[in-house]
Design a protein around this motif. Structure first.
Motif, PDB file in Angstrom:
ATOM      1  N   PHE A  21      48.567  38.690  47.420  1.00 13.05           N
ATOM      2  CA  PHE A  21      47.806  39.469  46.444  1.00 13.05           C
ATOM      3  C   PHE A  21      48.308  40.908  46.425  1.00 13.05           C
ATOM      4  O   PHE A  21      48.636  41.452  45.372  1.00 13.05           O
ATOM      5  CB  PHE A  21      46.307  39.429  46.771  1.00 13.05           C
ATOM      6  N   TRP A  22      48.392  41.550  47.609  1.00 14.20           N
ATOM      7  CA  TRP A  22      48.805  42.951  47.657  1.00 14.20           C
ATOM      8  C   TRP A  22      50.273  43.139  47.294  1.00 14.20           C
ATOM      9  O   TRP A  22      50.649  44.176  46.747  1.00 14.20           O
ATOM     10  CB  TRP A  22      48.442  43.574  49.007  1.00 14.20           C
ATOM     11  N   CYS A  23      51.116  42.142  47.554  1.00 11.52           N
ATOM     12  CA  CYS A  23      52.511  42.221  47.085  1.00 11.52           C
ATOM     13  C   CYS A  23      52.537  42.321  45.567  1.00 11.52           C
ATOM     14  O   CYS A  23      53.286  43.122  45.001  1.00 11.52           O
ATOM     15  CB  CYS A  23      53.308  40.993  47.539  1.00 11.52           C
ATOM     16  N   ALA A  24      51.716  41.518  44.903  1.00 10.92           N
ATOM     17  CA  ALA A  24      51.665  41.548  43.441  1.00 10.92           C
ATOM     18  C   ALA A  24      51.080  42.856  42.931  1.00 10.92           C
ATOM     19  O   ALA A  24      51.541  43.407  41.929  1.00 10.92           O
ATOM     20  CB  ALA A  24      50.846  40.359  42.921  1.00 10.92           C
ATOM     21  N   VAL A  25      50.077  43.394  43.616  1.00  6.52           N
ATOM     22  CA  VAL A  25      49.464  44.663  43.201  1.00  6.52           C
ATOM     23  C   VAL A  25      50.471  45.802  43.304  1.00  6.52           C
ATOM     24  O   VAL A  25      50.619  46.608  42.385  1.00  6.52           O
ATOM     25  CB  VAL A  25      48.212  44.982  44.059  1.00  6.52           C
ATOM     26  N   LEU A  26      51.174  45.875  44.445  1.00  6.35           N
ATOM     27  CA  LEU A  26      52.000  47.044  44.761  1.00  6.35           C
ATOM     28  C   LEU A  26      53.492  46.854  44.517  1.00  6.35           C
ATOM     29  O   LEU A  26      54.268  47.776  44.762  1.00  6.35           O
ATOM     30  CB  LEU A  26      51.789  47.414  46.240  1.00  6.35           C
ATOM     31  N   ASP A  27      53.893  45.683  44.056  1.00  6.92           N
ATOM     32  CA  ASP A  27      55.312  45.358  43.911  1.00  6.92           C
ATOM     33  C   ASP A  27      56.024  45.493  45.259  1.00  6.92           C
ATOM     34  O   ASP A  27      57.086  46.072  45.371  1.00  6.92           O
ATOM     35  CB  ASP A  27      55.986  46.221  42.840  1.00  6.92           C
ATOM     36  N   TYR A  28      55.380  44.975  46.298  1.00  8.01           N
ATOM     37  CA  TYR A  28      55.926  44.926  47.651  1.00  8.01           C
ATOM     38  C   TYR A  28      56.513  43.539  47.887  1.00  8.01           C
ATOM     39  O   TYR A  28      56.353  42.635  47.073  1.00  8.01           O
ATOM     40  CB  TYR A  28      54.817  45.160  48.670  1.00  8.01           C
ATOM     41  N   VAL A  89      43.556  47.625  35.507  1.00  5.45           N
ATOM     42  CA  VAL A  89      42.363  46.913  35.976  1.00  5.45           C
ATOM     43  C   VAL A  89      42.379  45.475  35.456  1.00  5.45           C
ATOM     44  O   VAL A  89      42.124  44.538  36.219  1.00  5.45           O
ATOM     45  CB  VAL A  89      41.078  47.660  35.562  1.00  5.45           C
ATOM     46  N   THR A  90      42.714  45.296  34.208  1.00  6.34           N
ATOM     47  CA  THR A  90      42.793  43.948  33.638  1.00  6.34           C
ATOM     48  C   THR A  90      43.832  43.109  34.380  1.00  6.34           C
ATOM     49  O   THR A  90      43.590  41.941  34.711  1.00  6.34           O
ATOM     50  CB  THR A  90      43.134  44.021  32.131  1.00  6.34           C
ATOM     51  N   ARG A  91      44.993  43.691  34.687  1.00  4.11           N
ATOM     52  CA  ARG A  91      46.042  42.972  35.417  1.00  4.11           C
ATOM     53  C   ARG A  91      45.566  42.576  36.810  1.00  4.11           C
ATOM     54  O   ARG A  91      45.756  41.440  37.258  1.00  4.11           O
ATOM     55  CB  ARG A  91      47.300  43.851  35.526  1.00  4.11           C
ATOM     56  N   LEU A  92      44.900  43.497  37.497  1.00  2.79           N
ATOM     57  CA  LEU A  92      44.439  43.228  38.853  1.00  2.79           C
ATOM     58  C   LEU A  92      43.335  42.179  38.876  1.00  2.79           C
ATOM     59  O   LEU A  92      43.292  41.331  39.781  1.00  2.79           O
ATOM     60  CB  LEU A  92      43.991  44.528  39.523  1.00  2.79           C
ATOM     61  N   LEU A  93      42.456  42.206  37.887  1.00  4.67           N
ATOM     62  CA  LEU A  93      41.424  41.169  37.790  1.00  4.67           C
ATOM     63  C   LEU A  93      42.064  39.792  37.595  1.00  4.67           C
ATOM     64  O   LEU A  93      41.625  38.805  38.187  1.00  4.67           O
ATOM     65  CB  LEU A  93      40.444  41.484  36.662  1.00  4.67           C
ATOM     66  N   ALA A  94      43.128  39.728  36.819  1.00  4.45           N
ATOM     67  CA  ALA A  94      43.839  38.461  36.607  1.00  4.45           C
ATOM     68  C   ALA A  94      44.514  37.972  37.888  1.00  4.45           C
ATOM     69  O   ALA A  94      44.702  36.765  38.078  1.00  4.45           O
ATOM     70  CB  ALA A  94      44.865  38.609  35.483  1.00  4.45           C
ATOM     71  N   LEU A  95      44.877  38.903  38.784  1.00  4.56           N
ATOM     72  CA  LEU A  95      45.499  38.529  40.057  1.00  4.56           C
ATOM     73  C   LEU A  95      44.475  38.031  41.076  1.00  4.56           C
ATOM     74  O   LEU A  95      44.854  37.478  42.105  1.00  4.56           O
ATOM     75  CB  LEU A  95      46.240  39.727  40.657  1.00  4.56           C
ATOM     76  N   GLY A  96      43.183  38.268  40.825  1.00  2.60           N
ATOM     77  CA  GLY A  96      42.154  37.819  41.767  1.00  2.60           C
ATOM     78  C   GLY A  96      41.223  38.894  42.265  1.00  2.60           C
ATOM     79  O   GLY A  96      40.329  38.622  43.066  1.00  2.60           O
ATOM     80  N   ALA A  97      41.417  40.142  41.834  1.00  2.00           N
ATOM     81  CA  ALA A  97      40.482  41.210  42.203  1.00  2.00           C
ATOM     82  C   ALA A  97      39.152  40.965  41.486  1.00  2.00           C
ATOM     83  O   ALA A  97      39.087  40.219  40.504  1.00  2.00           O
ATOM     84  CB  ALA A  97      41.053  42.574  41.799  1.00  2.00           C
ATOM     85  N   ARG A  98      38.109  41.608  41.992  1.00  4.19           N
ATOM     86  CA  ARG A  98      36.790  41.495  41.359  1.00  4.19           C
ATOM     87  C   ARG A  98      36.187  42.888  41.208  1.00  4.19           C
ATOM     88  O   ARG A  98      36.405  43.762  42.056  1.00  4.19           O
ATOM     89  CB  ARG A  98      35.866  40.624  42.210  1.00  4.19           C
ATOM     90  N   LEU A 112      37.250  48.063  42.693  1.00  4.74           N
ATOM     91  CA  LEU A 112      37.438  46.617  42.710  1.00  4.74           C
ATOM     92  C   LEU A 112      37.420  46.144  44.157  1.00  4.74           C
ATOM     93  O   LEU A 112      37.471  46.961  45.078  1.00  4.74           O
ATOM     94  CB  LEU A 112      38.790  46.253  42.084  1.00  4.74           C
ATOM     95  N   THR A 113      37.376  44.838  44.349  1.00  6.89           N
ATOM     96  CA  THR A 113      37.593  44.264  45.673  1.00  6.89           C
ATOM     97  C   THR A 113      38.766  43.303  45.588  1.00  6.89           C
ATOM     98  O   THR A 113      39.013  42.687  44.549  1.00  6.89           O
ATOM     99  CB  THR A 113      36.366  43.499  46.213  1.00  6.89           C
ATOM    100  N   ASP A 114      39.487  43.197  46.710  1.00  8.21           N
ATOM    101  CA  ASP A 114      40.564  42.209  46.783  1.00  8.21           C
ATOM    102  C   ASP A 114      39.933  40.832  47.022  1.00  8.21           C
ATOM    103  O   ASP A 114      38.697  40.726  47.118  1.00  8.21           O
ATOM    104  CB  ASP A 114      41.598  42.608  47.847  1.00  8.21           C
ATOM    105  N   PRO A 115      40.711  39.769  47.086  1.00  5.55           N
ATOM    106  CA  PRO A 115      40.131  38.432  47.227  1.00  5.55           C
ATOM    107  C   PRO A 115      39.266  38.225  48.478  1.00  5.55           C
ATOM    108  O   PRO A 115      38.459  37.306  48.511  1.00  5.55           O
ATOM    109  CB  PRO A 115      41.360  37.521  47.252  1.00  5.55           C
ATOM    110  N   GLU A 116      39.393  39.073  49.496  1.00  3.66           N
ATOM    111  CA  GLU A 116      38.548  38.942  50.685  1.00  3.66           C
ATOM    112  C   GLU A 116      37.410  39.947  50.713  1.00  3.66           C
ATOM    113  O   GLU A 116      36.710  40.094  51.706  1.00  3.66           O
ATOM    114  CB  GLU A 116      39.392  39.040  51.954  1.00  3.66           C
ATOM    115  N   GLY A 117      37.209  40.682  49.604  1.00  5.69           N
ATOM    116  CA  GLY A 117      36.070  41.581  49.500  1.00  5.69           C
ATOM    117  C   GLY A 117      36.304  43.006  49.951  1.00  5.69           C
ATOM    118  O   GLY A 117      35.359  43.793  50.025  1.00  5.69           O
ATOM    119  N   ASN A 118      37.544  43.380  50.248  1.00  9.45           N
ATOM    120  CA  ASN A 118      37.856  44.754  50.639  1.00  9.45           C
ATOM    121  C   ASN A 118      37.919  45.644  49.405  1.00  9.45           C
ATOM    122  O   ASN A 118      38.662  45.361  48.469  1.00  9.45           O
ATOM    123  CB  ASN A 118      39.191  44.809  51.380  1.00  9.45           C
ATOM    124  N   GLU A 119      37.147  46.723  49.415  1.00  8.74           N
ATOM    125  CA  GLU A 119      37.111  47.616  48.264  1.00  8.74           C
ATOM    126  C   GLU A 119      38.402  48.418  48.140  1.00  8.74           C
ATOM    127  O   GLU A 119      39.011  48.787  49.132  1.00  8.74           O
ATOM    128  CB  GLU A 119      35.949  48.611  48.382  1.00  8.74           C
TER     129      GLU A 119
END
Length: 128
Positions: A21-28, A89-98, A112-119
């Motif tokens: 998830f974070w690789c997709a968010v940050l291009d890591y 925000v729309t892109r991150l929600l599509a990746l699984g953020a909430r 937002l939160t990541d898939p495990e609930g981290n803000e």
């Protein structure tokens, strides 16, 4: 000389999934993975290693048995670099953020939160 911020460690249930998830968010990309610990960071491609400027910190995800129970005391802020805040925000929600509410009012950032609930916060687009 002072210390440098090089890595942020994040406890989680599923290091591989959260790292993706974070690789997709940050291009890591994944830099290391072993024994329930996954480290991600900026690309290690030779063409990118010699670029000037600060080196962003790595993120290390480590499996722990307990789940998240309260609001993070430390969180990540991200800035879109090639699109508007709303588009990011729309892109991150599509990746699984909430979307989440931590008591913010009419702020300029979106929480937002990541898939495990981290803000984490998506700040407004910055321009040099």
């Amino acid at each position: 000389m002072a210390s440098k911020f090089t890595e942020l460690a994040i406890d989680c249930a599923d290091p591989g999934s959260l790292a993706r998830f974070w690789c997709a968010v940050l291009d890591y990309e994944v830099l290391d993975e072993e024994d329930g610990v996954v480290t991600i960071g900026p690309s290690t491609q030779p063409s990118l290693k010699d670029r000037p400027g600060p080196i962003p910190p790595a993120l290390t995800f480590a499996a722990v048995p307990e789940g998240k129970t309260v609001k993070n005391r430390l969180h990540i802020d991200v800035n879109p670099t090639d699109r508007s805040q709303e588009e990011e925000v729309t892109r991150l929600l599509a990746l699984g953020a909430r979307n989440t509410d931590v008591g913010q009012n009419k702020e300029t950032w979106t929480v937002l939160t990541d898939p495990e609930g981290n803000e984490f916060c998506v700040l407004a687009t910055r321009h040099p």
